[in-house]
Structures are given as structure tokens and as C-alpha cells.
Design a protein around this motif. Structure first.
Motif, mmCIF file in Angstrom:
data_model
loop_
_atom_site.group_PDB
_atom_site.id
_atom_site.type_symbol
_atom_site.label_atom_id
_atom_site.label_comp_id
_atom_site.label_asym_id
_atom_site.label_seq_id
_atom_site.Cartn_x
_atom_site.Cartn_y
_atom_site.Cartn_z
ATOM 1 N N ARG A 1 0.842 -1.199 0.000
ATOM 2 C CA ARG A 1 0.000 0.000 0.000
ATOM 3 C C ARG A 1 0.878 1.250 0.000
ATOM 4 N N GLU A 2 0.405 2.284 -0.675
ATOM 5 C CA GLU A 2 1.155 3.535 -0.721
ATOM 6 C C GLU A 2 1.251 4.162 0.668
ATOM 7 N N ASP B 1 1.087 7.261 2.071
ATOM 8 C CA ASP B 1 0.704 8.668 2.073
ATOM 9 C C ASP B 1 -0.501 8.828 2.993
ATOM 10 N N GLY B 2 -0.820 10.069 3.296
ATOM 11 C CA GLY B 2 -1.864 10.322 4.263
ATOM 12 C C GLY B 2 -3.181 9.656 3.928
ATOM 13 N N HIS B 3 -3.573 9.700 2.648
ATOM 14 C CA HIS B 3 -4.859 9.143 2.247
ATOM 15 C C HIS B 3 -4.908 7.638 2.480
ATOM 16 N N HIS B 4 -3.877 6.902 2.028
ATOM 17 C CA HIS B 4 -3.893 5.451 2.153
ATOM 18 C C HIS B 4 -3.734 4.999 3.604
ATOM 19 N N ARG C 1 -9.240 3.603 8.836
ATOM 20 C CA ARG C 1 -10.704 3.632 8.744
ATOM 21 C C ARG C 1 -11.265 2.232 8.600
ATOM 22 N N LEU D 1 -4.698 6.713 6.314
ATOM 23 C CA LEU D 1 -5.977 6.977 6.981
ATOM 24 C C LEU D 1 -7.053 5.994 6.536
ATOM 25 N N GLU D 2 -7.003 5.603 5.264
ATOM 26 C CA GLU D 2 -7.969 4.621 4.769
ATOM 27 C C GLU D 2 -7.777 3.276 5.468
ATOM 28 N N SER D 3 -6.523 2.885 5.697
ATOM 29 C CA SER D 3 -6.255 1.638 6.406
ATOM 30 C C SER D 3 -6.822 1.683 7.820
#
Length: 418
Positions: A209-210, A212-215, A221, A217-219
Motif C-alpha cells: 500500500r502507498e 501517504d496520508g490518504h492510504h 478507517r 488513513l484509509e487503512s
């Protein structure tokens, strides 16, 4: 015999064939045991550390355990996303390097504060081993098969209290508490060499997984919005407060309440032996009864014995006779052996695609939360066993409530996936 890749596992089959099953389990168990050893080997040395470093508050010496646990628990949340991005091996080696260097530096700690700081750093390094150990198992297995493997791993983890305090006592016969740190450094070197030469990378390239903030935070979540994962993570954290509170108070209970003396490590080892045996039994029984029935039933028994022991200790003026203390403690910790491996498996069941981060969250809550709870209960020690066993009962009931929440308020059920 080689490990057979689980059909849902992320690891390529060519990697699955690179290491015998027994070695894979033994290696993961050693990584987990490294953390238990870093805690338990210091137990016989706590009194000497307090005297040598002029610690005024006797209960404060328990922070030698607590500072390690806090570093160990808090840092795991960092290693999880890193291992999901860069793979399991590089993250593991970085952590083992920190662990070993901190253990070496502890040999020369000039003060109690410096020792606590180095123990905290050692825990930060050790956090990588906990995250990677659970991640590589989830990369390979799931469901009851994962619970069976984790039971074997936890058997070694729980057997470590049989050996580690006695290793610490043996070191103290020929040296002082500083030599205990040498043992920790040697363990770290052994783990580094073994995993460097024999542990394959278990994270498939397509599952990275990348970072970065988005990935990231998605993990998180995904983990925190999964009721089962979140519920069992909290339940495991609450329940591990039991283990840390017992480890923190063990020397005081055995030597002060029961006046056992240095031989207390033998009784400590006796209880740990039964706990390890029940964990081994879990690896065989989980396929027969299922993870839920075994863990929920064992947790109920644990809490009930805690209530009984606390009540008897209070009624008898602060502590039961030693024979009754052991007669209740041993079956209680036998129940303990049926819980952590199954709860870990249930928490990770639906999170294989974010196994590193999920392992980190589980480990952080389990060790940081459990460690803080254990430290708080340890500080309530008042020369009796009442606070200890009242804490056991309360934490057992809290953990059972959280498990019920994870299952939609249903307990003792067997489901096809676990």
C-alpha cells in the motif's frame, strides 16, 4: 514438510515453499518470545535495581517493566503502515537493530531515569517484532488455521516466563542487574541473524500500500469501522492488563505476601507452564470447538475464578493460604491460554489486505493499553492480593463485554469462518 499456502493468503506459492512449516512457526514464536523475555528476565532484578540506583519508592521500580511496555505498545502503530509499504523484512531488521543497541546501552545506564529511557527505546525497537510476527502469520493463514498457528506461537510466548526469570536469577548469581542487559542483547543478535538468513518476504508486491496520508488513513478507517476487529482489539487490550498487572506485582506478592524468597521464580514458572500447556491445547481444540466457543468460555471461567479469589482474599484478611492461592491461580491461567491467540485471530480475520496496519493497531491497544492498565493495578498493590484479583475479575468481565459487542451481543457461537 513445507508450509502450504492458504488460498486466501497474500504470499506467493514459491515463497511458501521456501521455509519448512516448523521453522516458520519457531521463528515467529522466537520473535514473540523476545518481547516476553525482555520483560520477564528483569523480574528477579527489580529489587537489586532499586537498591543499586537508589530508587526511593519501592513500587516505582515496576517502571522498569512499564517503560518498556509503553515504548513497545506505542511504537507499533508506526511500524504497521511501514511494513504494508516496504515489506516485512526491512521493518523487522530496523526494529531489531534498535532493540539490540538499546539493550547494550542499558548495561552502562548511570541512573534510574537513564535506564527507564533506554528500556523505553528498547521497547520501541521490539515493537517491530510484534507487528511483523502477527503480519507474516496473517499473510499466510486465516480463520481457525491462523488461530492454530498463533496458539503454537503463544505457547512459546507464554512459556518464556518459565525460563526468563530463572535466566535472570542465574545471571544474578554470578553478576548484577547490568549483566541482564547483556542477555537481552544476545537475544536480539540471535533474532537478527536467524531472520536475516531464513525469513522470506511474505508480503506480495501487489498487496503493498502507498505510504501517504490518504492510504494510511484509509487503512485505519477500515480497521476502526469493522465491528469485529475493533471489538476484539479492545477486548484483547483489556485482557492483557491481566498479564501485565501480574508480572508487575509477582515479585512483591510472592516475596512479601507469602515470604517465598528468591525461589519465587520457580512458582512463577509453574504457573507459566500450565498457561503454555493450555495454549498448546488450544492449537488442537480450536478446530473441534471453534475460536469463539473456546475463548468466550475460557474468559467466563477466568472472570469467575477472579471474583472467587478476590472475595476469599478479602474475607481472609488480605490473602488466601499459599496452597489455595496456587490452587486458584493455576486453573485461572490455564483459562488464560485459550484467549489471546483466538482473540488475535478473530480481530485479524477480515483484515488480511491491511495486515501490517491491523497488526500494529491490535498490538498498540494490546500492549500499550494493557501495559498502562497493568501498571495502574500494580501501583495499587497494598501488601495484599485483593487489588490483583479484583482487577483480574474486572478486566475479565470487561473483556467479555467487549467480545459480546464484537459479535453483535452474541457469545459462545461457532461460525464457519472461525
Amino acid at each position: 514438510m513445507t508450509v502450504t499456502a492458504d488460498p486466501d493468503a497474500a504470499m506467493p506459492s514459491r515463497v511458501a515453499k521456501a521455509q519448512p512449516y516448523w521453522e516458520f512457526v519457531a521463528m515467529v514464536a522466537f520473535l514473540m518470545a523476545l518481547n516476553a523475555a525482555a520483560i520477564d528476565v528483569y523480574i528477579p532484578a527489580l529489587s537489586e535495581i532499586g537498591s543499586a540506583l537508589a530508587v526511593p519508592d519501592e513500587n516505582a521500580v515496576q517502571l522498569v517493566i512499564g517503560s518498556y511496555v509503553i515504548g513497545f505498545g506505542g511504537a507499533q502503530v508506526i511500524y504497521g503502515p511501514l511494513s504494508d509499504r516496504f515489506g516485512r523484512r526491512p521493518v523487522l531488521f530496523a526494529g531489531l537493530g534498535i532493540y539490540t543497541l538499546a539493550a547494550i546501552a542499558a548495561i552502562f545506564a548511570p541512573s534510574f531515569g537513564a535506564l527507564l529511557a533506554l528500556r523505553f527505546i528498547q521497547g520501541v525497537g521490539a515493537a517491530a517484532t510484534r507487528v511483523i510476527a502477527l503480519s507474516v502469520v496473517r499473510d499466510r493463514f486465516k480463520g481457525e488455521r491462523m488461530a492454530s498457528v498463533m496458539s503454537l506461537v503463544m505457547m512459546v510466548f507464554m512459556a518464556m516466563p518459565v525460563f526468563a526469570p530463572n535466566i535472570g536469577s542465574l545471571v544474578l548469581l554470578f553478576g548484577n542487574w547490568r549483566e541482564v542487559a547483556i542477555v537481552m542483547a544476545l537475544f536480539g543478535v540471535a533474532a537478527f541473524v536467524w531472520t536475516w538468513t531464513r525469513l522470506p518476504e511474505t508480503l506480495a508486491p501487489e498487496n503493498r500500500r502507498e505510504l501517504d496520508g490518504h492510504h494510511v488513513l484509509e487503512s485505519f478507517r477500515i480497521i476502526f469501522t469493522n465491528r469485529r476487529a475493533f471489538g476484539y482489539t479492545l477486548a484483547t487490550g483489556a485482557f492483557f492488563g491481566v498479564l501485565f498487572s501480574f508480572v508487575s506485582q509477582a515479585e512483591q506478592v510472592y516475596t512479601q505476601v507469602y515470604d517465598i524468597g528468591p525461589a519465587f521464580t520457580l512458582y512463577f514458572a509453574l504457573v507459566a507452564t500450565f498457561m503454555a500447556a493450555s495454549s498448546f491445547a488450544n492449537s488442537r481444540l480450536v478446530s473441534l470447538f471453534g475460536t469463539r466457543r473456546l475463548s468466550h468460555g475460557a474468559l467466563t471461567g477466568f472472570a469467575l475464578i477472579g471474583l472467587l479469589h478476590a472475595g476469599l482474599a478479602w474475607w481472609m484478611g488480605g490473602a488466601t493460604p499459599f496452597w489455595l492461592f496456587l490452587a486458584l491461580l493455576i486453573p485461572q491461567f490455564c483459562f488464560f491460554g485459550f484467549i489471546p491467540a483466538n482473540f488475535n485471530s478473530l480481530a485479524m480475520e477480515e483484515l488480511g489486505h491491511v495486515a501490517g496496519t491491523a497488526s500494529a493497531v491490535l498490538g498498540t491497544v494490546q500492549t500499550l493499553g494493557g501495559g498502562l492498565i497493568g501498571a495502574a493495578l500494580g501501583y495499587l498493590y497494598n501488601g495484599t492480593t485483593v487489588p490483583l484479583f479484583a482487577g483480574f475479575a474486572g478486566l475479565g468481565l470487561l473483556s467479555l463485554t467487549l467480545a459480546a459487542y464484537a459479535e453483535g451481543w452474541g457469545l459462545y457461537q461457532r461460525r464457519r469462518d472461525g
